[in-house]
Structures are given as C-alpha cells and as structure tokens.
Design a protein around this motif. Structure first.
Motif, PDB file in Angstrom:
ATOM      1  N   ASP A 162      20.183 130.318  62.282  1.00  0.00           N
ATOM      2  CA  ASP A 162      20.545 130.797  60.876  1.00  0.00           C
ATOM      3  C   ASP A 162      19.432 132.129  60.725  1.00  0.00           C
ATOM      4  N   GLY A 163      19.485 132.877  61.572  1.00  0.00           N
ATOM      5  CA  GLY A 163      18.667 133.984  61.475  1.00  0.00           C
ATOM      6  C   GLY A 163      17.202 134.086  61.524  1.00  0.00           C
ATOM      7  N   MET A 189      26.751 135.552  58.323  1.00  0.00           N
ATOM      8  CA  MET A 189      28.316 136.047  58.150  1.00  0.00           C
ATOM      9  C   MET A 189      28.704 136.258  56.863  1.00  0.00           C
ATOM     10  N   HIS A 225      31.849 135.711  53.853  1.00  0.00           N
ATOM     11  CA  HIS A 225      33.134 135.277  53.636  1.00  0.00           C
ATOM     12  C   HIS A 225      33.338 135.371  52.014  1.00  0.00           C
ATOM     13  N   GLY A 276      21.046 131.840  48.627  1.00  0.00           N
ATOM     14  CA  GLY A 276      19.845 132.610  48.028  1.00  0.00           C
ATOM     15  C   GLY A 276      18.434 132.322  48.912  1.00  0.00           C
ATOM     16  N   HIS A 316      26.389 135.218  53.447  1.00  0.00           N
ATOM     17  CA  HIS A 316      25.765 133.730  53.995  1.00  0.00           C
ATOM     18  C   HIS A 316      24.871 133.921  54.821  1.00  0.00           C
ATOM     19  N   GLY A 317      23.680 133.427  54.103  1.00  0.00           N
ATOM     20  CA  GLY A 317      22.485 133.115  55.066  1.00  0.00           C
ATOM     21  C   GLY A 317      21.282 134.393  54.923  1.00  0.00           C
ATOM     22  N   HIS A 355      30.577 136.735  49.885  1.00  0.00           N
ATOM     23  CA  HIS A 355      29.500 135.904  49.787  1.00  0.00           C
ATOM     24  C   HIS A 355      28.602 136.336  51.268  1.00  0.00           C
ATOM     25  N   PRO A 387      29.452 123.184  60.491  1.00  0.00           N
ATOM     26  CA  PRO A 387      29.866 124.199  59.448  1.00  0.00           C
ATOM     27  C   PRO A 387      28.834 125.161  58.740  1.00  0.00           C
ATOM     28  N   GLY A 388      29.015 126.490  59.039  1.00  0.00           N
ATOM     29  CA  GLY A 388      27.959 127.261  58.164  1.00  0.00           C
ATOM     30  C   GLY A 388      26.819 127.744  59.053  1.00  0.00           C
ATOM     31  N   GLU A 389      26.710 126.903  60.136  1.00  0.00           N
ATOM     32  CA  GLU A 389      25.169 127.167  60.902  1.00  0.00           C
ATOM     33  C   GLU A 389      25.619 128.349  61.910  1.00  0.00           C
ATOM     34  N   ARG A 390      24.489 129.035  62.280  1.00  0.00           N
ATOM     35  CA  ARG A 390      24.477 129.799  63.330  1.00  0.00           C
ATOM     36  C   ARG A 390      23.548 129.554  64.330  1.00  0.00           C
ATOM     37  N   TYR A 391      23.565 130.049  65.809  1.00  0.00           N
ATOM     38  CA  TYR A 391      22.729 129.908  66.683  1.00  0.00           C
ATOM     39  C   TYR A 391      22.636 131.036  67.470  1.00  0.00           C
ATOM     40  N   ASP A 414      20.212 135.447  51.918  1.00  0.00           N
ATOM     41  CA  ASP A 414      18.962 135.109  51.004  1.00  0.00           C
ATOM     42  C   ASP A 414      19.083 136.209  50.050  1.00  0.00           C
ATOM     43  N   ASP A 448      19.275 127.851  56.658  1.00  0.00           N
ATOM     44  CA  ASP A 448      20.046 127.914  55.218  1.00  0.00           C
ATOM     45  C   ASP A 448      21.078 126.861  55.282  1.00  0.00           C
TER      46      ASP A 448
END
Lengths: 278, 409
Positions: free
Chosen positions: B253-254, B132, B134, A208, B95-96, B93, B270-274, B98, A228
């Motif tokens: 993370d955007g 992403m 998932h 969120g 993810h990221g 979901h 895990p779960g991060e983006r670059y 918001d 996040d």
C-alpha cells in the motif's frame, strides 16, 4: 492490620466480579421484501439486531447469566482465536449462570457452537480488560443460513449473503450511530478494534489515510504495517490506529464490492465514515 | 543560485523534491469502448467496457482496460484533468494516496463529474509506491466495467525512501470481468453478484498474456526485479512464485513494511497493493508465476492465470476450474459441433508457433497457398514448431481430427 487489609481486598474483589445478564432474543429482519427471524445475544430482553459486546475485567473470575428463550437447547462457547476456553449448554426456556475463569487481557469471542448453531449469527466480542475508542463488528447475513438454523439443519446452498453490516447497521444507518461513525479531531489518536463476526473475510479500505495496524490475530504478519487496505479474516480481529492530520469526511468500507450494496443496490452495507474536524 | 544553496536544498528537501515537477494528465471517460479478450479456447470475445483514457491527444482513441498508467516521481505535483463526455457521471478516486476530501473522488463527499463537465484532481506525491485510481460512482458497477488504472510514484531505482533498490520492474494490475455486465443490457442486475469469467492481467487474458513480450517478467542472475501487484478484483489473488526465485515482500500500500518477509506465496486482497523484490541465482526458463483467484465468499480457488518468466510464448498449463464456478456457456459454432478449436500462437510469428488443445494425437501439415507442404508430423497435447526455415508468407496449418479439417493461418 494485615488481616483487615486482606479482608478488604477479598470484599473488593467480590464486588468487582459481578454477574452480567444477557438474553438470546429472537427478532425479525426484512431483506428483499422477505422477512426472517434471527437470534441475537442482547443486554436486555428487547431484541436488537446486533450482538452485544461483553466486557469483563482481566485476571479475575466473572459470571454471565444467559437466558435462552429460543425453542431449542443451544451451546454457548468462548474462544481465544482457535482455542476453546469454555462450552456451556443453554437449556431452552432457562437461564444459565456461566462461570468465566480468570482470563488474561485481550480480545476473545463468544459464539454458538460451530455447525448448525453457528448459522444463527450469534457471535460477538468478549473484551477482557480492553479499552478502545471504537469497536466495529463487521458481519454479513445469508438468509438461507439463518433459515437453515431455524429449521435445525445445515444450509446446502453456497454462501451468498444479502446483508452486510457494521455494528448491526447497514449504510447509511452507520452514519447515525456515534459508535460506528468516527467523529474525531486533527491530532487525535484514535484506536479502533475491528472484529469479523461473519463467515467470509473483508478487505477494509480507509479513504484519506493510512492507519497503523497495532495488533492483529487476523493477519499477524501485518502487525506494525501502515496500510490503507487490509483484510480482516473470519472470527479474527485487528486494532488500527488513526492519527488524522487533515480535516474532512473520509469513507471506510470493504473493497470487496459485494459488501457495499444493500438489496443489490449501491451504496449500502459495510460503509462507515471518518469525520475529522479541526 | 550558488553552489552552497544547491547543497543546502539537496540536504533539506532531497534530490526528488528539488527536481519535482508539475505533471498534468488529461483524462476522459467513455462508456462505449469495445474490448476484445481471448477465451480459454483461444477465441476472441468482444465486450462493452467503460474506460478512462487520454483526452484530446493523438492517442485519444486508445481508451482501454485498465486506463492509462499514471507514472510520476516522488515530490511531483500531480494534476489529473478529467473531462466526462459520457452519458453518466463519473469520478476519479485516488486509492491509497491519502488526498484531502475534495480530491478523494467520492461523489457524496467530493464532487460528481457529470456529463459534459470538466474537473481536476490535484495532489503532491509524498510517498513512493504503487497505488491505483478508479471511478467511485456506483463503484461495484463502474469498477466491474473497467474504470480503473495504476498509479505509480517512483523514487529512482528505490521502491520506497532509499529502500528496495531494483534494476527492472514489472507491474501486475489484476482485475476481472463478469461477461454478463459487459453485455449491452444490464437492467436488473444484482450488484452483489459478481462472477469470474475472465482474469485480467494488465487488461489481458490467456494467450494475450503469453504472446505479449511486454507481459514476460524478465529475471536473470544478478537482476533485482520489483514486482508491483495491484488487486483491482472482487477476489483474493494468490500469487505463487516459483521456488527457484527468491521473493521477499518489502512493502504494501505504498509503504515499506517494518521487516521484509521471505515467502513464495502471497495473498493480495481486494484493494491491496504489494511490492515484491525478486532475485535468482540461476538461469530460469520455462517458468511462470501462478495467480489463482479465490472467491471471497468461499475462499476457494476458481480460476488461474500464469505470468511467463523470461520466455516469450510461454506454454501455460491447462486452466484450472472449480466446478462450482458460474461459467457462461458459449454457443459458438465449434462448441455446437463438438470440435475443440486449435490454440495457435504467436500469430503472426517470426520464428515458431505453439499449438495446443488437442484431444488426442493428431497429424498436421503446414501448406503454402499453392498447396505445397513445407512441414508435417504428429502433434501431442502441445507442440512447438520451428518455422525459421520457411520463407515469409501465408501458410495453412492443417490437422485431421475426427475427419474434420481445421485451418488456421
């Protein structure tokens, strides 16, 4: 007049630098139908499965009195990141008064000495002059490591923890603890300190919201980033700031999926919640 | 609408918002997709996957791992309609992104999409970047089984709001498989226990990456390539960019980061983006980005994969393995009789083939189906053969290895 002012300052200082008492307690936890004794540093002589947060004032000497009821001598240490601040022997069956030197404001950690003793899981936060809305101590427990500590040897197994917790609670217990579940309102500024007291990193994901990483000795180059998902390294901490703009319930959890299980089942472990009201 | 109103609209909302659209994606879930990966010996390895895919379209049957790329523009209103005909409940979901609680895709706080149900998720893409989606039902399991995909919010040729301009881009959606989960029966499996059998890069492994021109990262002098990295794994993904490439982290993370970081080693958790911007001053050939997966529990490297740069049919170094890694022992016929199978690619080929995995110097010949020999010689550890002079047709590659004949087309 100047003399009396100085005297008053000395008296006030003496009153503020009071001694705090802590207890190394042994207690039992159960996992996968197996029970094991673990050691924790608590604020009373009654066992609590989470290690205490020690708060002291900055720039003044402080005293800790620690009672060691465990069957062996142990070594209590205080670190700032990788720098050892002090190391004190705690004799079995005795109380020890530890003089903590004047420390600058910041986040420190206490622990038992690295090696066999560290396997006990006695590791926690020493906050010096730090005020924060919430503290999340994330941690995992490998029962083989805990047993190796009891047997006074190093574990020879791969690290494979069974129990993942926040402030000693595993989900859904985390939902019942007002210091772990974040209740806040739209527009609030919520500062959270996350400290990794375990053996492995955790990659915390916030649903969120993006949060601002305001300080980090975990990944210092991420300070100032809006994220996040962010790692918190072993023995390290970070502060995050949340300013919610919409109501709702939003989970926060480790995105390493092994950590969101309990006894191999989902959901459990390292999950808590942001509960934002209007 | 007159000219001045258009100008005002541009000034107030920006170009993207004025041209923002409603984008609708129709997804469905399956729990019976058979995927084929390529193992380290170049052999096909089939496994059961659970997947997202398009629903009720001509490409309905293309359910795969990862799920379809959701690509939208900044300002778009995005709707993902989701039909679940599979035997278990699922969610999506975001993810990221918001999103609000209703659209968050967590069954306990949002809603379940049970068997036979249809639901929709909706949000406005307010931030450009890499995200992403998932499934968030029994997440460790559904994630392991392949229920995820990338979601990219574009902003023209800028990565973020007018920052990070690029002229080409490349996505590395990184995931992993534990073969035990992709067997037909997972009764009694411990969800903490995720072993790394396959590194997946955009759903591909080993030669599937090196032979696929879509997986080749293109970078020439004068280019600026945006490399989007998504960690959908249970591991730390350590990227090592070759030194001849200038690499800077511009966002994660955007979100744009406050100051670019110049580095050639990036750990993605895990779960991060670059978001990485890559440039080069020199012509690059025969180079690769190394991706090492580090075990979260031990922080030790386990397996490594390579992303070829500019060169189709890149020759990857031998796979690095950690002896502590829990590999599944395959018992195919070749391993039982002690022969290491050939790795030959690309196949089919238009011009050349690369042959790998010889234990020692080995003689070879290429024969047509009439037995005519068109090419022969001796192979080293790896060999590239130019077949440009051969007529179109089917040939047999014959090598002699411990008096055993191995044939491949």
């Amino acid at each position: 007049m100047r003399f009396f002012a100085l005297l008053l300052a000395i008296v006030l200082h003496a009153e503020l630098s009071f001694a705090q008492s802590f207890f190394l307690n042994k207690g039992t936890i159960t996992e996968k139908q197996a029970t094991i004794d673990i050691l924790r540093l608590n604020q009373s002589s009654i066992f609590d499965s989470s290690n205490a947060v020690i708060s002291i004032s900055e720039n003044q000497a402080n005293q800790l009195i620690i009672s060691n009821s465990f069957q062996r001598n142990l070594t209590f240490q205080i670190y700032k990141t990788d720098d050892l601040i002090l190391s004190e022997l705690l004799k079995t069956g005795a109380s020890k008064t530890i003089e903590i030197p004047s420390l600058t404001k910041g986040v420190y950690r206490y622990q038992l000495k690295n090696g066999i003793e560290a396997q006990s899981g006695v590791k926690g936060l020493l906050l010096v002059g730090v005020k924060v809305d919430f503290v999340w101590r994330i941690k995992e427990l490998d029962m083989d490591y805990a047993k190796a500590f009891l047997d006074d040897k190093l574990s020879n197994t791969d690290y494979f923890p069974e129990r993942f917790s926040i402030n000693g609670f595993i989900y859904p217990q985390t939902m019942q603890d007002v210091k772990t579940k974040v209740n806040c309102k739209v527009g609030d500024t919520v500062d959270i300190l996350i400290f990794n007291a375990g053996y492995m990193p955790h990659s915390m994901h916030v649903h969120g919201y993006h949060v601002l990483i305001t300080e980090s000795d975990s990944n210092p180059n991420q300070t100032g980033w809006s994220k996040d998902t962010f790692p918190v390294q072993k023995d390290r901490y970070c502060f995050i700031r949340l300013i919610p703009d919409k109501p709702g319930k939003y989970p926060v959890h480790d995105h390493y999926m092994g950590s969101v299980t309990v006894e191999g089942n989902y959901p459990g472990g390292m999950i808590t919640m942001l509960d934002v009201s209007n | 609408m007159n000219f001045y109103k258009i100008i005002v609209l541009f000034a107030v909302f920006g170009v993207n918002q004025v041209f923002a659209q409603k984008k609708v994606f129709s997804f469905s879930a399956t729990m019976n997709t058979i995927g084929v990966l390529e193992d380290a010996n170049g052999q096909p390895d089939s496994m059961l996957n659970w997947t997202f895919g398009y629903f009720n379209t001509e490409i309905d049957k293309q359910h795969d791992v990862p799920g379809p790329l959701v690509e939208v523009n900044l300002g778009d209103t995005v709707v993902i309609e989701f039909y679940n005909p599979s035997p278990e409940g699922h969610t999506i979901h975001l993810h990221g992104l918001d999103v609000d609680q209703r659209n968050d895709g967590v069954p306990s706080t949002s809603f379940f999409v049970l068997t036979g149900d249809t639901a929709s998720y909706e949000f406005i893409a307010t931030k450009a970047g890499t995200f992403m989606y998932h499934c968030h039902v029994t997440t460790p399991l559904h994630f392991q089984m392949g229920m995820y995909g990338a979601l990219i919010v574009k902003n023209g040729n800028s990565t973020y709001n007018n920052y990070g301009k690029f002229n080409n881009e490349h996505l590395l959606f990184l995931s992993e498989f534990d073969r035990r989960y992709h067997a037909m029966d997972i009764t009694g499996i411990d969800l903490r226990d995720m072993r790394l059998d396959y590194i997946l890069v955009n759903g591909k492994t080993h030669g599937q990456i090196y032979r696929d021109s879509n997986e080749v990262l293109s970078l020439k002098p004068g280019d600026t390539c945006l490399l989007r990295v998504v960690n959908a794994t249970y591991s730390i993904n350590r990227l090592t960019i070759p030194n001849e490439i200038n690499c800077k982290i511009i966002g994660s993370d955007g979100r744009k980061i406050p100051a670019d970081i110049v580095t050639n080693t990036i750990d993605v958790y895990p779960g991060e983006r670059y978001g990485l911007l890559l440039t080069t001053a020199n012509v690059i050939d025969s180079a690769a980005i190394e991706i090492c997966y580090l075990n979260m529990r031990t922080q030790k490297g386990t397996k490594t994969e390579y992303i070829p740069i500019n060169e189709y049919a890149f020759v990857a170094p031998p796979e690095k393995k950690n002896i502590e890694d829990n590999d599944t022992v395959k018992t195919d016929i070749t391993s039982r009789i002690g022969i290491k199978p050939l790795l030959v690619y690309p196949n089919p080929t238009m011009r050349f083939i690369i042959i790998e995995d010889f234990e020692q110097e080995t003689k070879f010949s290429i024969l047509d189906l009439n037995g005519k020999c068109w090419l022969k010689g001796e192979l080293g550890k790896s060999k590239r053969l130019d077949l440009g002079a051969l007529p179109d047709g089917i040939y047999i590659l014959s090598t002699s290895h411990q008096n055993t004949l191995i044939l491949k087309e």
